[in-house]
Design a protein around this motif. Structure first.
Motif, PDB file in Angstrom:
ATOM      1  N   PRO A   9       1.364  -5.849   7.558  1.00 44.57           N
ATOM      2  CA  PRO A   9       1.663  -6.240   6.368  1.00 44.57           C
ATOM      3  C   PRO A   9       0.467  -6.576   5.646  1.00 44.57           C
ATOM      4  N   THR A  10       0.440  -6.231   4.332  1.00 41.40           N
ATOM      5  CA  THR A  10      -0.826  -6.585   3.646  1.00 41.40           C
ATOM      6  C   THR A  10      -0.645  -7.154   2.040  1.00 41.40           C
ATOM      7  N   TYR A  11      -1.229  -7.749   1.458  1.00 39.56           N
ATOM      8  CA  TYR A  11      -1.168  -8.152  -0.100  1.00 39.56           C
ATOM      9  C   TYR A  11      -2.542  -8.404  -0.741  1.00 39.56           C
ATOM     10  N   ASN A  12      -2.667  -7.488  -1.555  1.00 41.88           N
ATOM     11  CA  ASN A  12      -3.972  -7.433  -2.309  1.00 41.88           C
ATOM     12  C   ASN A  12      -5.288  -7.334  -1.133  1.00 41.88           C
ATOM     13  N   TYR A  13      -5.079  -6.482  -0.430  1.00 43.81           N
ATOM     14  CA  TYR A  13      -6.183  -6.299   0.659  1.00 43.81           C
ATOM     15  C   TYR A  13      -6.296  -4.872   0.998  1.00 43.81           C
ATOM     16  N   ASN A  14      -7.353  -4.362   1.200  1.00 44.41           N
ATOM     17  CA  ASN A  14      -7.694  -3.139   1.660  1.00 44.41           C
ATOM     18  C   ASN A  14      -7.900  -3.092   2.946  1.00 44.41           C
ATOM     19  N   ALA A  15      -6.696  -2.473   3.726  1.00 42.50           N
ATOM     20  CA  ALA A  15      -6.612  -2.428   5.260  1.00 42.50           C
ATOM     21  C   ALA A  15      -6.740  -1.033   5.664  1.00 42.50           C
ATOM     22  N   ARG A  16      -7.522  -0.150   4.959  1.00 44.91           N
ATOM     23  CA  ARG A  16      -7.701   1.340   5.273  1.00 44.91           C
ATOM     24  C   ARG A  16      -8.346   1.508   6.552  1.00 44.91           C
ATOM     25  N   ALA A  17      -9.568   0.665   6.837  1.00 42.77           N
ATOM     26  CA  ALA A  17     -10.094   0.938   8.143  1.00 42.77           C
ATOM     27  C   ALA A  17      -9.315   0.415   9.310  1.00 42.77           C
ATOM     28  N   LEU A  18      -8.427  -0.526   9.348  1.00 44.18           N
ATOM     29  CA  LEU A  18      -7.925  -0.925  10.352  1.00 44.18           C
ATOM     30  C   LEU A  18      -6.583   0.125  10.546  1.00 44.18           C
ATOM     31  N   VAL A  19      -6.027   0.678   9.376  1.00 49.28           N
ATOM     32  CA  VAL A  19      -5.106   1.846   9.424  1.00 49.28           C
ATOM     33  C   VAL A  19      -5.503   3.133  10.307  1.00 49.28           C
ATOM     34  N   GLY A  60      -3.234   9.025  23.481  1.00 52.93           N
ATOM     35  CA  GLY A  60      -1.963   9.840  23.737  1.00 52.93           C
ATOM     36  C   GLY A  60      -0.850   8.779  23.758  1.00 52.93           C
ATOM     37  N   VAL A  61      -0.886   7.901  22.779  1.00 56.30           N
ATOM     38  CA  VAL A  61       0.458   6.981  22.634  1.00 56.30           C
ATOM     39  C   VAL A  61       1.141   7.579  21.464  1.00 56.30           C
ATOM     40  N   GLU A  62       2.538   7.619  21.527  1.00 59.39           N
ATOM     41  CA  GLU A  62       3.198   7.935  20.635  1.00 59.39           C
ATOM     42  C   GLU A  62       3.478   6.828  19.570  1.00 59.39           C
ATOM     43  N   ALA A  63       3.083   7.048  18.403  1.00 63.50           N
ATOM     44  CA  ALA A  63       2.956   5.896  17.497  1.00 63.50           C
ATOM     45  C   ALA A  63       3.129   6.296  16.061  1.00 63.50           C
ATOM     46  N   GLU A  64       3.828   5.224  15.328  1.00 58.10           N
ATOM     47  CA  GLU A  64       3.612   5.303  14.059  1.00 58.10           C
ATOM     48  C   GLU A  64       3.005   4.039  13.369  1.00 58.10           C
ATOM     49  N   VAL A  65       2.334   4.350  12.124  1.00 54.53           N
ATOM     50  CA  VAL A  65       1.390   3.027  11.547  1.00 54.53           C
ATOM     51  C   VAL A  65       2.340   2.917  10.185  1.00 54.53           C
ATOM     52  N   LEU A  66       2.865   1.661   9.858  1.00 64.60           N
ATOM     53  CA  LEU A  66       3.487   1.294   8.876  1.00 64.60           C
ATOM     54  C   LEU A  66       2.863   0.247   8.215  1.00 64.60           C
ATOM     55  N   VAL A  67       2.347   0.419   6.965  1.00 68.13           N
ATOM     56  CA  VAL A  67       1.903  -0.601   6.260  1.00 68.13           C
ATOM     57  C   VAL A  67       2.867  -1.085   5.171  1.00 68.13           C
ATOM     58  N   GLY A  68       3.019  -2.602   5.295  1.00 67.50           N
ATOM     59  CA  GLY A  68       4.173  -3.063   4.277  1.00 67.50           C
ATOM     60  C   GLY A  68       3.235  -3.866   3.271  1.00 67.50           C
ATOM     61  N   ASP A  69       3.245  -3.180   1.973  1.00 68.91           N
ATOM     62  CA  ASP A  69       2.741  -3.775   0.760  1.00 68.91           C
ATOM     63  C   ASP A  69       3.604  -4.885   0.119  1.00 68.91           C
ATOM     64  N   ASP A  70       3.179  -5.925   0.138  1.00 72.27           N
ATOM     65  CA  ASP A  70       4.170  -7.079  -0.273  1.00 72.27           C
ATOM     66  C   ASP A  70       3.951  -7.185  -1.911  1.00 72.27           C
ATOM     67  N   ALA A  71       4.406  -6.198  -2.697  1.00 76.39           N
ATOM     68  CA  ALA A  71       4.213  -6.178  -4.169  1.00 76.39           C
ATOM     69  C   ALA A  71       2.778  -6.534  -4.448  1.00 76.39           C
ATOM     70  N   SER A  72       1.658  -5.871  -4.048  1.00 79.02           N
ATOM     71  CA  SER A  72       0.164  -6.178  -4.403  1.00 79.02           C
ATOM     72  C   SER A  72       0.075  -5.944  -5.913  1.00 79.02           C
ATOM     73  N   THR A  73      -0.809  -6.309  -6.394  1.00 77.48           N
ATOM     74  CA  THR A  73      -1.128  -6.374  -7.790  1.00 77.48           C
ATOM     75  C   THR A  73      -2.611  -5.804  -7.819  1.00 77.48           C
ATOM     76  N   ALA A  74      -3.419  -5.530  -6.861  1.00 75.39           N
ATOM     77  CA  ALA A  74      -4.660  -4.878  -6.572  1.00 75.39           C
ATOM     78  C   ALA A  74      -4.881  -4.193  -5.216  1.00 75.39           C
ATOM     79  N   GLU A  75      -6.071  -3.613  -5.272  1.00 75.71           N
ATOM     80  CA  GLU A  75      -6.307  -3.163  -3.960  1.00 75.71           C
ATOM     81  C   GLU A  75      -5.398  -2.188  -3.407  1.00 75.71           C
ATOM     82  N   THR A  76      -4.728  -1.229  -4.197  1.00 71.44           N
ATOM     83  CA  THR A  76      -3.719  -0.364  -3.738  1.00 71.44           C
ATOM     84  C   THR A  76      -3.966   1.225  -3.459  1.00 71.44           C
ATOM     85  N   ALA A  77      -5.185   1.564  -4.233  1.00 70.52           N
ATOM     86  CA  ALA A  77      -5.467   3.030  -4.394  1.00 70.52           C
ATOM     87  C   ALA A  77      -5.724   3.593  -2.911  1.00 70.52           C
TER      88      ALA A  77
END
Length: 291
Positions: free
Chosen positions: A8-18, A29-46
């Motif tokens: 989950p994220t709000y106005n935070y750039n979590a690119r490196a973690l993702v 070799g782990v089957e995985a999906e990465v889901l980012v939850g944008d809680d209606a951010s107003t900044a840091e979304t690009a």
């Protein structure tokens, strides 16, 4: 066996973690999906548009701001994995962290807490209060120590839960603001007789807030606790301390002392050399002041 890594994220750039989590799943070799939850951010979304180009990464945009519990519940609902790994956006993946180690522990329990630790050097000189507080807490965050009180030491900063177990309880969405959604979740797991296993598989917490921001978050957490205190155990933490003061009939004295000295305490906590014992008393005094 698929794991959904929920950030989950709000106005935070979590690119490196993702990116780190995505690369780690491929390397192990782990089957995985990465889901980012944008809680209606107003900044840091690009950055979200950039990472979503990668296969296995999805951005879930909340239609409105849901709060800390609500955005995590939305991520779980949108996930496909048998296992859900909740990770806070300001986490850093160290070399000794392993998704395989997490999933291997799934044979022991359906809820596994990997823990967290902090950098050896404070990354934010303006964040002396939080850094001192967290480094002191790190002394008691080994898996062995957390296992002594498994449900109360649960942290959603880095938590693996089997999907069916999580969906049967979920986070209480009355926790809209900062604080206590993880404590309440741990308490509910205990009430339902669901064991929590703690392992040493820590992520690094890099989000050291400035003193003023951390103190404001702490005050918000006290207001959250005051609002949901009837849902929490009455003999632990701040609630336990306040109930003890009430039995000793000291609440009026604490309230008066806080009214007289609260500003001076706050000044120390906002300084470059905050006193941790004072921080603990400040939390109790602020809670008592709420009535």
């Amino acid at each position: 066996m698929m794991v959904s890594i929920l950030i989950p994220t709000y106005n935070y750039n979590a690119r490196a973690l993702v990116v780190s989590m995505h690369q780690l799943s491929q390397a192990e070799g782990v089957e995985a999906e990465v889901l980012v939850g944008d809680d209606a951010s107003t900044a840091e979304t690009a950055w979200m548009d950039e990472v979503e180009q990668e296969s296995g990464i999805r951005i879930i945009h909340a239609p409105r701001q849901l709060g800390r519990a609500g955005i995590r519940n939305l991520l779980a609902s949108e996930s496909n994995g048998e296992w859900l790994l909740f990770v806070d956006a300001d986490a850093v993946v160290p070399a000794d962290f392993s998704l395989k180690r997490y999933l291997a522990s799934g044979h022991e329990a359906t809820v596994i807490c990997g823990g967290l630790r902090h950098p050896a050097v404070n990354p934010n000189p303006a964040g002396t209060l939080r850094y001192k507080y967290e480094r002191h807490a790190d002394r008691h965050r080994s898996a062995a120590q957390r296992s002594q009180h498994p449900h109360s030491k649960l942290s959603t900063f880095n938590l693996l839960v089997r999907r069916d177990v999580f969906m049967s309880i979920r986070f209480d969405e009355r926790c809209e603001e900062y604080g206590y959604e993880d404590a309440l979740f741990g308490y509910q797991l205990g009430k339902h007789g669901i064991p929590v296993v703690h392992i040493d598989n820590a992520l690094i917490h890099s989000g050291i807030d400035d003193n003023a921001v951390f103190l404001e978050k702490t005050e918000t957490a006290m207001r959250t606790l005051h609002r949901i205190h009837h849902l929490m155990p009455q003999d632990s933490g701040i609630i336990g301390a306040v109930n003890q003061l009430r039995r000793w009939r000291l609440i009026p004295i604490v309230r008066l002392f806080f009214r007289m000295c609260g500003s001076a305490m706050r000044a120390n906590l906002l300084s470059r050399h905050p006193l941790l014992p004072l921080f603990q008393f400040y939390k109790v005094g602020y809670y008592v002041r709420l009535g």
